[in-house]
Scaffold this active site. Structure first.
Site, PDB file in Angstrom:
ATOM      1  N   TYR A 175      -7.894   8.036  11.300  1.00  0.00           N
ATOM      2  CA  TYR A 175      -6.653   7.601  10.651  1.00  0.00           C
ATOM      3  C   TYR A 175      -5.931   8.793  10.040  1.00  0.00           C
ATOM      4  O   TYR A 175      -6.521   9.834   9.755  1.00  0.00           O
ATOM      5  CB  TYR A 175      -6.945   6.575   9.547  1.00  0.00           C
ATOM      6  N   PHE A 225      -1.135  12.426   2.922  1.00  0.00           N
ATOM      7  CA  PHE A 225      -2.072  12.474   1.793  1.00  0.00           C
ATOM      8  C   PHE A 225      -3.536  12.417   2.238  1.00  0.00           C
ATOM      9  O   PHE A 225      -4.433  12.724   1.452  1.00  0.00           O
ATOM     10  CB  PHE A 225      -1.784  11.353   0.783  1.00  0.00           C
ATOM     11  N   ASP A 226      -3.784  12.045   3.488  1.00  0.00           N
ATOM     12  CA  ASP A 226      -5.180  11.980   3.936  1.00  0.00           C
ATOM     13  C   ASP A 226      -5.227  11.889   5.455  1.00  0.00           C
ATOM     14  O   ASP A 226      -4.322  11.312   6.075  1.00  0.00           O
ATOM     15  CB  ASP A 226      -5.892  10.760   3.324  1.00  0.00           C
ATOM     16  N   ILE A 271      -8.561  -0.789   1.502  1.00  0.00           N
ATOM     17  CA  ILE A 271      -7.401  -1.531   0.980  1.00  0.00           C
ATOM     18  C   ILE A 271      -7.139  -2.774   1.838  1.00  0.00           C
ATOM     19  O   ILE A 271      -7.526  -2.836   3.005  1.00  0.00           O
ATOM     20  CB  ILE A 271      -6.142  -0.632   0.923  1.00  0.00           C
ATOM     21  N   TYR A 277      -2.433   0.401  -2.905  1.00  0.00           N
ATOM     22  CA  TYR A 277      -3.038   0.787  -4.182  1.00  0.00           C
ATOM     23  C   TYR A 277      -2.302   0.236  -5.395  1.00  0.00           C
ATOM     24  O   TYR A 277      -2.601   0.620  -6.532  1.00  0.00           O
ATOM     25  CB  TYR A 277      -3.129   2.320  -4.267  1.00  0.00           C
ATOM     26  N   PHE A 318       0.286   4.289   7.832  1.00  0.00           N
ATOM     27  CA  PHE A 318      -0.972   4.747   8.425  1.00  0.00           C
ATOM     28  C   PHE A 318      -0.886   4.689   9.953  1.00  0.00           C
ATOM     29  O   PHE A 318      -0.232   3.786  10.512  1.00  0.00           O
ATOM     30  CB  PHE A 318      -2.147   3.856   8.000  1.00  0.00           C
TER      31      PHE A 318
END
Length: 449
Positions: free
Chosen positions: A55, A65-66, A85, A111, A128
C-alpha cells in the site's frame, strides 16, 4: 532500478481519483473505490483471514505519509478484526487476489478528529492505493499445522463460545469436492459429535464460534474422517472436507469453578459411565473426552472430607487408567505414558497402571523399561498371565536388539581394521617406490654444522 523501486517511484505523488464507487455499508460516501487492476477469481477475504498487501497512502495535498513499497516489505493483518482503519476493512473485503485499487476515505473511516500525529493531521481525508496479494483463513489447530482452517462469512454475536459439554444447535452443509454429502440441522452435546457422524475437527471449530456466526471450515484428513473415510457418506480414505456451518444457539456447560465438590463428584461418576459405554462401542476419542472431564473437575480439588477424598481419588485413578487405554488404542503412546504415570502417582502398585505403561513402552521400542514394568506386575501379581506373555516378548526383543548391536559393532570393527590394513599397505607401497627412486629414509634429525 528494480521493478519494485519503479513502482514506488511511479506513486511518489498522490493519484488523481475521479468518481469511484461508494462501498460503505451505509452508502454515505465515506469510502470511494476505483479498481486500477482487476484481480483473479471470485473470492474475497472473510473475517479473520490473514491478508497480505502492498500500500501507499497520501494526504489530499499529495504528501505521501506511508508506503510498504518504500520499505520493500509487504504488510499483513487479520481482516475484519479492527486491526486497521475502517476504510481498509471495508475496501479489502471487496477485493480479489491480485487486484489493485485506489480508495478515498473520509476522516470518520480513517483517523477521525484526532488524526495520527505527526504525519496525519486531525480530520484528514486520505488516499490509498492497495494491492492484494493473498489471503488465507485462520488456523484453529493447537499445533498450527493447517488441519482446521476457519473463514467467517458472518460475524457472530457477543464474545461467549461453546465449551466442552455445551448443548449446541447448528446448521451444516458438508462438501467433498463439488458434492454435498451432509446437510442437516442438529442438536447435540459438544464432545459427542461422533454420535451424529461429525468429524472431531468440526467440533473443535464449533468451540471457536460465537452465536449466529456463519463460517466455512476446511478440514485435512486427520481432522476429518481420517484413514477410514466415511462409507455412510461415500467419503473415501484421507479425504479433505469443507463444511458451511451456522451456530444458531448454544447453552454452555458448567465450568469447573461453577460447581461445588458434590456436583463434581456426581458429574464425574456420570462421565465415567458415559466413557465406559463409548469405550465398549469402540469410540475411543469420545470416551477420552468423558474421562478428561473427570480429571479437569477433580485434579485441583482440595478441602475434601475423608469420604469425598476417597471418591475423588477413585474417580481420578479410573480416569487416568482409562485414558491410558484409550490412547493405547489410538496409538497415542506419549499420552498413554503420561496418564499411566499420573495413575501410578495415585497408586504406585496399581496393576493396570504398571501393565499399560509397559505396553506403551513396548510400543515405542523402550524394551528395557517395558520389561521392568512387566516384572513389577509379576512381582506384585504373580498370576497375571498377560504380563508373563509380554515379558517373554520383551526379553525376545532385547535379545534381538543385542544381536543387531553385536553385528553392527562387528561390521564396524571389520571396516576399521580393513581401513587400517589398507593404510599400512599404502604406506609400504609408497616407501618401496621412494627407495626405487633413490630417496633414502632419514633416521636422524638434521643438525647445523
Amino acid at each position: 532500478m528494480t521493478a519494485e523501486e519503479g513502482k514506488a517511484e511511479e506513486m511518489s505523488t498522490a493519484p488523481e481519483i475521479e468518481g469511484g464507487a461508494d462501498i460503505t455499508p451505509k452508502n454515505d460516501g465515506g469510502v470511494l473505490k476505483v479498481i486500477k487492476k482487476e484481480g483473479t477469481g471470485t473470492e474475497s477475504p472473510m473475517i479473520g483471514d490473514k491478508v497480505t498487501v502492498h500500500y501507499t497512502g497520501w494526504l489530499l495535498d499529495g504528501t505521501k505519509f506511508d508506503s510498504s513499497r518504500d520499505r520493500k516489505d509487504k504488510f499483513s493483518f487479520d481482516f475484519g478484526k479492527g486491526e486497521v482503519i475502517k476504510a481498509w476493512d471495508i475496501a479489502v473485503g471487496t477485493m480479489t487476489s491480485g487486484e489493485v485499487c485506489q480508495i478515498v476515505c473520509k476522516p470518520e473511516y480513517a483517523y477521525g478528529s484526532a488524526g495520527s500525529p505527526p504525519k496525519i493531521p486531525p480530520n484528514a481525508t486520505l488516499i490509498f492505493e492497495i494491492e492484494l496479494f493473498e489471503f488465507k483463513g485462520e488456523d484453529l489447530t493447537d499445533d498450527e499445522d493447517g488441519g482446521i482452517i476457519r473463514r467467517i462469512r458472518k460475524k457472530g454475536e457477543g464474545y461467549s463460545k461453546p465449551n466442552e459439554g455445551a448443548l449446541v444447535e447448528i446448521e451444516i452443509e458438508g462438501r467433498h469436492g463439488d458434492r454435498v454429502f451432509d446437510k442437516r440441522e442438529l442438536h447435540f452435546e459438544v464432545g459427542e459429535g461422533e454420535n451424529c457422524d461429525l468429524p472431531h475437527g468440526l467440533e473443535k471449530a464449533i468451540q471457536k464460534m460465537e452465536k449466529s456466526e456463519e463460517s466455512v471450515v476446511y478440514l485435512k484428513p486427520s481432522y476429518g474422517f481420517g484413514r477410514l473415510g466415511k462409507p455412510k457418506f461415500q467419503i473415501p480414505p484421507d479425504a479433505e472436507l469443507q463444511y458451511e456451518i451456522k451456530l444458531k444457539s448454544f447453552e454452555k456447560a458448567k465450568e469447573s469453578w461453577e460447581m461445588n465438590t458434590e456436583e463434581k463428584l456426581e458429574q464425574g461418576s456420570i462421565a465415567k459411565q458415559k466413557g465406559t459405554q463409548y469405550f465398549k462401542e469402540g469410540k475411543y476419542k469420545q470416551a477420552a473426552v468423558q474421562y478428561k472431564k473427570i480429571v479437569l473437575w477433580l485434579e485441583h480439588e482440595t478441602r475434601l472430607s475423608d469420604e469425598e477424598e476417597a471418591k475423588s481419588k477413585s474417580l481420578k485413578l479410573a480416569a487416568h487408567l482409562n485414558l491410558a487405554m484409550c490412547h493405547l488404542k489410538l496409538k497415542e503412546y506419549s499420552q498413554a505414558l503420561e496418564n499411566c504415570n499420573k495413575a501410578l502417582e495415585l497408586d504406585s502398585t496399581n496393576e493396570k497402571g504398571l501393565f499399560r505403561r509397559g505396553e506403551a513402552h513396548l510400543a515405542v521400542n523402550d524394551f528395557e523399561l517395558a520389561r521392568a514394568d512387566f516384572q513389577n506386575v509379576l512381582q506384585l501379581y504373580p498370576s497375571n498371565k498377560a504380563a508373563k506373555v509380554q515379558l517373554i516378548i520383551c526379553q525376545q526383543k532385547i535379545r534381538e536388539q543385542h544381536e543387531r548391536e553385536k553385528k553392527m559393532y562387528a561390521n564396524m570393527f571389520q571396516r576399521l581394521a580393513k581401513v587400517e590394513t589398507d593404510n599400512v599397505r599404502k604406506e609400504e607401497t609408497e616407501m618401496k617406490e621412494d627407495k626405487q627412486n633413490g630417496v633414502e629414509e632419514k633416521t636422524e634429525v638434521d643438525v647445523e654444522a
